[in-house]
Motif scaffolding. Structure first.
Motif, mmCIF file in Angstrom:
data_model
loop_
_atom_site.group_PDB
_atom_site.id
_atom_site.type_symbol
_atom_site.label_atom_id
_atom_site.label_comp_id
_atom_site.label_asym_id
_atom_site.label_seq_id
_atom_site.Cartn_x
_atom_site.Cartn_y
_atom_site.Cartn_z
ATOM 1 N N ASN A 110 0.784 -1.231 0.000
ATOM 2 C CA ASN A 110 0.000 0.000 0.000
ATOM 3 C C ASN A 110 0.817 1.284 0.000
ATOM 4 O O ASN A 110 0.423 2.272 0.588
ATOM 5 C CB ASN A 110 -0.875 0.008 1.262
ATOM 6 C CG ASN A 110 -2.334 -0.027 0.894
ATOM 7 O OD1 ASN A 110 -2.683 0.209 -0.259
ATOM 8 N ND2 ASN A 110 -3.186 -0.320 1.845
ATOM 9 N N ASN A 111 1.988 1.262 -0.581
ATOM 10 C CA ASN A 111 2.785 2.490 -0.703
ATOM 11 C C ASN A 111 3.385 2.479 -2.093
ATOM 12 O O ASN A 111 3.412 1.444 -2.747
ATOM 13 C CB ASN A 111 3.875 2.520 0.387
ATOM 14 C CG ASN A 111 4.908 1.433 0.206
ATOM 15 O OD1 ASN A 111 5.820 1.553 -0.619
ATOM 16 N ND2 ASN A 111 4.775 0.344 0.935
ATOM 17 N N THR A 112 3.878 3.621 -2.565
ATOM 18 C CA THR A 112 4.305 3.707 -3.971
ATOM 19 C C THR A 112 5.423 2.732 -4.316
ATOM 20 O O THR A 112 5.474 2.238 -5.437
ATOM 21 C CB THR A 112 4.698 5.151 -4.326
ATOM 22 O OG1 THR A 112 3.551 5.964 -4.111
ATOM 23 C CG2 THR A 112 5.130 5.280 -5.776
ATOM 24 N N SER A 113 6.300 2.426 -3.367
ATOM 25 C CA SER A 113 7.359 1.462 -3.696
ATOM 26 C C SER A 113 6.746 0.072 -3.902
ATOM 27 O O SER A 113 7.366 -0.789 -4.508
ATOM 28 C CB SER A 113 8.428 1.435 -2.605
ATOM 29 O OG SER A 113 8.003 0.671 -1.505
ATOM 30 N N GLY A 114 5.548 -0.135 -3.408
ATOM 31 C CA GLY A 114 4.798 -1.353 -3.729
ATOM 32 C C GLY A 114 5.127 -2.560 -2.880
ATOM 33 O O GLY A 114 4.618 -3.655 -3.146
ATOM 34 N N SER A 115 5.962 -2.409 -1.839
ATOM 35 C CA SER A 115 6.287 -3.573 -1.021
ATOM 36 C C SER A 115 6.666 -3.171 0.397
ATOM 37 O O SER A 115 6.741 -1.987 0.723
ATOM 38 C CB SER A 115 7.436 -4.371 -1.643
ATOM 39 O OG SER A 115 8.675 -3.764 -1.321
ATOM 40 N N HIS A 116 6.956 -4.204 1.194
ATOM 41 C CA HIS A 116 7.375 -4.014 2.587
ATOM 42 C C HIS A 116 8.731 -3.326 2.704
ATOM 43 O O HIS A 116 9.127 -2.912 3.778
ATOM 44 C CB HIS A 116 7.463 -5.384 3.262
ATOM 45 C CG HIS A 116 8.528 -6.272 2.660
ATOM 46 N ND1 HIS A 116 8.382 -6.885 1.432
ATOM 47 C CD2 HIS A 116 9.758 -6.615 3.100
ATOM 48 C CE1 HIS A 116 9.468 -7.570 1.158
ATOM 49 N NE2 HIS A 116 10.328 -7.432 2.151
ATOM 50 N N GLY A 143 13.454 -4.433 -8.232
ATOM 51 C CA GLY A 143 13.296 -2.986 -8.276
ATOM 52 C C GLY A 143 12.593 -2.403 -7.065
ATOM 53 O O GLY A 143 12.633 -1.200 -6.842
ATOM 54 N N GLN A 144 11.955 -3.264 -6.261
ATOM 55 C CA GLN A 144 11.209 -2.745 -5.112
ATOM 56 C C GLN A 144 12.132 -2.105 -4.075
ATOM 57 O O GLN A 144 11.816 -1.059 -3.532
ATOM 58 C CB GLN A 144 10.392 -3.852 -4.419
ATOM 59 C CG GLN A 144 9.153 -4.257 -5.169
ATOM 60 C CD GLN A 144 9.390 -5.479 -6.023
ATOM 61 O OE1 GLN A 144 10.490 -5.697 -6.531
ATOM 62 N NE2 GLN A 144 8.380 -6.290 -6.200
ATOM 63 N N TRP A 145 13.245 -2.746 -3.793
ATOM 64 C CA TRP A 145 14.155 -2.204 -2.791
ATOM 65 C C TRP A 145 14.743 -0.878 -3.280
ATOM 66 O O TRP A 145 14.769 0.110 -2.562
ATOM 67 C CB TRP A 145 15.255 -3.213 -2.451
ATOM 68 C CG TRP A 145 16.349 -2.656 -1.582
ATOM 69 C CD1 TRP A 145 17.658 -2.516 -1.913
ATOM 70 C CD2 TRP A 145 16.225 -2.158 -0.233
ATOM 71 N NE1 TRP A 145 18.362 -1.968 -0.860
ATOM 72 C CE2 TRP A 145 17.499 -1.741 0.180
ATOM 73 C CE3 TRP A 145 15.152 -2.020 0.656
ATOM 74 C CZ2 TRP A 145 17.757 -1.200 1.442
ATOM 75 C CZ3 TRP A 145 15.398 -1.475 1.917
ATOM 76 C CH2 TRP A 145 16.683 -1.077 2.294
ATOM 77 N N GLY A 146 15.186 -0.840 -4.526
ATOM 78 C CA GLY A 146 15.742 0.397 -5.078
ATOM 79 C C GLY A 146 14.727 1.527 -5.018
ATOM 80 O O GLY A 146 15.062 2.667 -4.684
ATOM 81 N N GLU A 177 12.296 4.361 -13.893
ATOM 82 C CA GLU A 177 11.856 5.771 -13.953
ATOM 83 C C GLU A 177 11.273 6.227 -12.619
ATOM 84 O O GLU A 177 11.388 7.390 -12.258
ATOM 85 C CB GLU A 177 10.840 5.985 -15.075
ATOM 86 C CG GLU A 177 11.442 5.992 -16.474
ATOM 87 C CD GLU A 177 12.819 6.643 -16.557
ATOM 88 O OE1 GLU A 177 13.005 7.791 -16.080
ATOM 89 O OE2 GLU A 177 13.742 5.994 -17.093
ATOM 90 N N VAL A 178 10.621 5.321 -11.894
ATOM 91 C CA VAL A 178 10.116 5.704 -10.570
ATOM 92 C C VAL A 178 11.316 6.117 -9.712
ATOM 93 O O VAL A 178 11.312 7.166 -9.073
ATOM 94 C CB VAL A 178 9.328 4.561 -9.895
ATOM 95 C CG1 VAL A 178 8.898 4.967 -8.490
ATOM 96 C CG2 VAL A 178 8.115 4.168 -10.722
ATOM 97 N N GLY A 183 14.842 10.783 -7.556
ATOM 98 C CA GLY A 183 16.164 11.404 -7.518
ATOM 99 C C GLY A 183 17.346 10.439 -7.518
ATOM 100 O O GLY A 183 18.487 10.864 -7.360
ATOM 101 N N ALA A 184 17.110 9.130 -7.705
ATOM 102 C CA ALA A 184 18.208 8.164 -7.657
ATOM 103 C C ALA A 184 18.942 8.071 -8.999
ATOM 104 O O ALA A 184 18.387 8.403 -10.043
ATOM 105 C CB ALA A 184 17.674 6.789 -7.284
ATOM 106 N N GLU A 185 20.220 7.612 -8.909
ATOM 107 C CA GLU A 185 20.997 7.314 -10.108
ATOM 108 C C GLU A 185 20.982 5.793 -10.256
ATOM 109 O O GLU A 185 21.350 5.074 -9.322
ATOM 110 C CB GLU A 185 22.407 7.842 -9.855
ATOM 111 C CG GLU A 185 23.376 7.717 -10.989
ATOM 112 C CD GLU A 185 24.782 8.122 -10.524
ATOM 113 O OE1 GLU A 185 24.939 9.239 -9.984
ATOM 114 O OE2 GLU A 185 25.688 7.278 -10.685
ATOM 115 N N VAL A 186 20.552 5.278 -11.414
ATOM 116 C CA VAL A 186 20.345 3.830 -11.569
ATOM 117 C C VAL A 186 21.285 3.259 -12.624
ATOM 118 O O VAL A 186 21.328 3.762 -13.752
ATOM 119 C CB VAL A 186 18.887 3.513 -11.978
ATOM 120 C CG1 VAL A 186 18.626 2.022 -11.926
ATOM 121 C CG2 VAL A 186 17.895 4.265 -11.086
#
Ligand SMILES: *Cc1c(COP(=O)(O)O)cnc(C)c1O
Length: 440
Positions: A110-116, A143-146, A177-178, A183-186
């Motif tokens: 239930n948050n934008t990162s999509g996970s715990h 990608g969830q952790w990032g 893109e999220v 603001g992260a560099e991927v």
């Protein structure tokens, strides 16, 4: 129709949220073995770890005696943006399965990162900020952790460098893109930016990457960049500690409504969502106050518990991290490109490994097609589109509910729904087109 004998959502108020994390190691008679220095095979010291990790997190990592560790006020305020997370009753799934069992799930998507993962990202970046650091580096698989780290770094104003496993980087451009939006560099891993990446690319030019390899690159980037530390999204004790917020909320909500679970189920990649969910219940059991069944579910294509060996091994392919005693498939294990990217890790958290070794935690595998069948059934009954990782837990919950039907038992099944599957549509599309294979 089933009688609604509990609410659909077993809600907590913000006041009922935990004020401290729970450290399950404090109640274990057989403590997990300490992390070891590969050069000496001696337990790593706080001093050695402090080159890689933030000081406060090193303290948490090595602490196996303090049962409760206060959640800092700033962290609690950020938790309030998306917590308490709902504990739901899966009435429609129960009806569909014609089971007398009651199925509950704790939804962390239930948050934008999509996970715990945001639960630990916020805590870890908070401690980095408190230490006066300028930035953090990390790896990400699915990608969830990032994404979670990118969000946390945006909250605290820190620089964020993410090494993303190459196959996910290519399969999940929107995830990338999220992260960039926050603001992260991927960077896709393996990359030519690091010594570890160049070495792996020289040996395996066509590699699709792995978590272990991305970890090596992120650690190297941290130790070679001033005022920067590395943070890890799973496997470590500190991560399990932060994730205990999942279990503490679940425990509080079940208590509030007078429900005692019989079976507690979670998917296991590095073990953090499962470890967090089961921690306070495990604590009750270890202290002799209650008895539960605990079930870990891992992919058949990456079966660390069920096919791995319990031994000291590297946490990463590049062998720059300390050794952990855990169930492992070997630090050079390259799992096939199963779509549950977050479960493609070769090892397992040392605490859960010890509990499994001692027979307190059960483990089983699920195959990819069964996982997506379970995911689809869940989506069509409960409405939530689950992450492929979480769907391993759904598959096991369905199996347990089916067993309850056959045995005529009204057990209480609780499982962790660790995230949503919005960024996994390529995998769902393969499944819907009948092109998915089992891959193990
Ligand atoms: C990362 C992830 C997992 C696996 O990691 P654990 O540390 O084992 O919890 C499971 N589910 C989701 C949704 C994830 O993002």
């Amino acid at each position: 129709m089933k009688t609604y004998d509990t609410p659909c959502k077993l809600l907590l108020t913000e006041d009922e949220m935990p004020k401290a994390w729970y450290n399950v190691k404090a109640d274990m008679a057989n403590k997990p073995a300490p992390l070891a220095n590969p050069a000496t095979m001696q337990p790593v010291t706080a001093e050695e770890l402090s080159h890689v990790f933030c000081d406060e997190l090193v303290k948490q990592e090595l602490d196996d005696t303090t049962p409760y560790i206060e959640i800092p006020e700033e962290v609690r305020r950020l938790y309030c943006l998306y917590r308490p997370s709902p504990l739901m009753r899966a009435y429609r799934l129960e009806e569909k399965l014609q089971t007398p069992a009651r199925i509950f799930f704790k939804f962390e998507g239930n948050n934008t990162s999509g996970s715990h993962k945001l639960n630990s990202a916020i805590a870890q970046v908070y401690y980095a900020k408190k230490q006066g650091l300028k930035g953090v580096t990390t790896e990400t698989g699915a990608g969830q952790w990032g994404t979670a780290v990118s969000m946390a770094c945006a909250f605290f104003g820190l620089k964020c460098q993410v090494y993303m496993v190459k196959c996910s980087y290519e399969q999940k451009p929107y995830r990338r893109e999220v992260m960039r939006t926050y603001g992260a560099e991927v960077t896709p891993s393996p990359s030519m930016n690091t010594e570890a990446g160049r070495r792996i690319l020289a040996a395996h030019p066509d590699t699709i990457g792995s978590l272990g390899c991305a970890i090596s690159e992120a650690v190297e980037a941290a130790v070679t960049t001033p005022d920067t530390r590395y943070i890890l999204g799973s496997v470590l004790s500190q991560v399990l500690l932060h994730q205990s917020v999942i279990g503490l909320e679940t425990q509080a909500a079940l208590k509030k409504y007078g429900i005692k679970p019989d079976v507690i189920i979670g998917c296991a990649g590095g073990g953090s969502n499962l470890g967090g969910l089961l921690a306070p219940f495990m604590g009750e059991q270890l202290r002799g106050e209650a008895k539960y069944r605990f079930v870990a579910v891992e992919p058949a294509a990456c079966p660390s518990f069920t096919k791995g060996e319990f031994k000291y091994d590297f946490c990463d392919t590049g062998r720059v991290c300390p050794l952990a005693k855990m169930y492992t498939l070997g630090s050079d294990f390259m799992p096939s490109a199963i779509h549950a990217g977050g479960l493609r890790y070769h090892g397992m958290n040392p605490t859960l490994s010890q509990l499994y070794h001692d027979g307190i935690l059960e483990a089983r595998t699920a195959r990819q097609l069964d996982v997506f069948k379970a995911a689809t059934l869940f989506a069509r009954t409960e409405g939530i589109l689950p992450a492929p990782e979480s769907s391993h837990a759904i598959a096991a919950a369905i199996d347990e509910a089916t067993r309850c039907r056959e045995e005529g038992r009204a057990e209480n099944i609780v499982f962790g729904l660790s995230g949503t599957g919005y960024f996994d549509m390529l995998a769902y599309s393969k499944f819907n087109d009948g092109q998915m294979v089992n891959d193990d």
